[in-house]
Design an enzyme around this catalytic site. Structure first.
Site, short mmCIF file in Angstrom:
data_model
loop_
_atom_site.label_atom_id
_atom_site.label_comp_id
_atom_site.label_asym_id
_atom_site.label_seq_id
_atom_site.Cartn_x
_atom_site.Cartn_y
_atom_site.Cartn_z
CB SER A 288 -0.91 -0.02 1.23
OG SER A 288 -1.74 1.12 1.28
CB CYS A 289 1.91 3.82 -1.41
SG CYS A 289 1.03 3.78 -2.99
N GLY A 290 0.17 5.88 -0.88
CA GLY A 290 -0.76 6.99 -0.86
C GLY A 290 -1.94 6.77 -1.79
#
Length: 321
Positions: A288-290
């Site tokens: 995951s990330c932004g």
């Protein structure tokens, strides 16, 4: 009767696709690894100069340049593509090739829109596509574009490690507007490989089950900076609070890259980084990330490190946003 017929049609469609992909594989003349060095790409391009009468699969550099919306210099991917690029490269616009019905940035496009995007930049299904980033950032957004191609079943896709080294090692570049317009291609509508993707509903359930007895022990790896993950630094998008999902592990992208070149670290070094973060290769992993862009850097790193089985690695599309 119609309900019984539909699965058979679907099976026949999948069989035809598998036969087509087998044929494409047989025509492939290069044995490029997933992570490609500048020399390997240069050699492949030299051996595969396209002509109008050639029927051999082509090697296509694909620029995936992209910057965060709060980039201090206000740069855009298309801007740096025009300033410096690999000769004959095409440009993939991450901000345009997405789900246009979603309020969130960078969600996967529909299969139909993906095929149209490939046609517009002249990529065929039997092309060997080598995706690359900007010279300024190093490995950053190219893994997301490469992951997108893989999710839609493109047979030959690779990531250049990286464009900064390509430039520094003296390989050719060009600049300005593309002189010859790209000839549109035909790209069949693909089938999305849904097993590589995690959606919001499932992710919400996973977050709720963290620490509960009998939970699957799924690991969520977050590629954002430590400050954004910890909630001490702001997100680059106005109105979005920082912080992290319960139980997630922070694996900032810079930790996976060479600090001087911005290139992905060697597999053994990546494994050490992941082990130092407490990541368990025997448990399922979600990156995951932004917005789902740099999460793909983690996915690439896991693959290069041989960390966990491929079928146990997925990406949360949309991510923190």
């Amino acid at each position: 009767m119609a309900l019984l017929a539909k699965p058979c049609v679907h099976v026949r469609f999948i069989e035809r696709r598998l036969q087509m992909n087998t044929s494409l594989g047989a025509r492939r003349i290069h044995s490029l690894p997933y992570i490609v060095t500048p020399k390997a790409l240069s050699d492949a391009l030299t051996k595969n100069v396209p002509t109008k009468i050639s029927t051999s699969p082509r090697v296509i550099p694909l620029c995936a340049a992209w910057f965060l919306p709060n980039d201090p210099r206000g740069r855009t991917g298309h801007q740096v593509f025009k300033e410096k690029r690999i000769p004959s490269a095409r440009f993939f616009d991450l901000d345009a090739v997405k789900d246009n019905d979603s309020p969130y940035p960078h969600m996967l496009p529909t299969a139909e829109d993906f095929a149209k995007a490939m046609e517009q930049i002249g990529i065929k299904q039997d092309d060997e596509v080598v995706v690359y980033d900007t010279q300024e950032l190093g490995i950053f957004s190219a893994p997301r574009v490469a992951w997108t191609l893989k999710v839609f079943g493109h047979p030959g896709v690779h990531v250049l490690n990286n464009f900064r080294l390509w430039v520094e090692q003296g390989y050719p570049t060009e600049s300005g507007e593309v002189e010859a317009p790209v000839e549109p291609s035909y790209y069949p509508t693909p089938i999305i490989e849904a097993s590589k993707v995690v959606g919001f509903t499932e992710m919400k359930e996973i977050a709720r089950d963290v620490g509960k007895e009998g939970a699957e022990g799924i690991q969520v790896l977050d590629a954002r900076s430590k400050g954004r993950w910890a909630g001490t630094d702001p997100e680059p998008r106005p109105g979005l609070s920082s912080g992290h999902m319960p139980g997630s592990i922070n694996v900032p992208v810079p930790d996976l890259l060479d600090p001087k070149t911005g290139a992905l670290l060697p597999g053994d070094d990546l494994r050490k980084v992941l082990e130092s973060k407490g990541v368990d290769p025997e448990k399922p992993i979600i990156s995951s990330c932004g917005t789902g862009v740099t999460a793909a850097v983690i996915d690439v790193a896991l693959g290069e490190a041989g960390f966990g089985r491929p079928e146990m690695r997925r990406l949360y599309d949309g991510s923190w946003t």
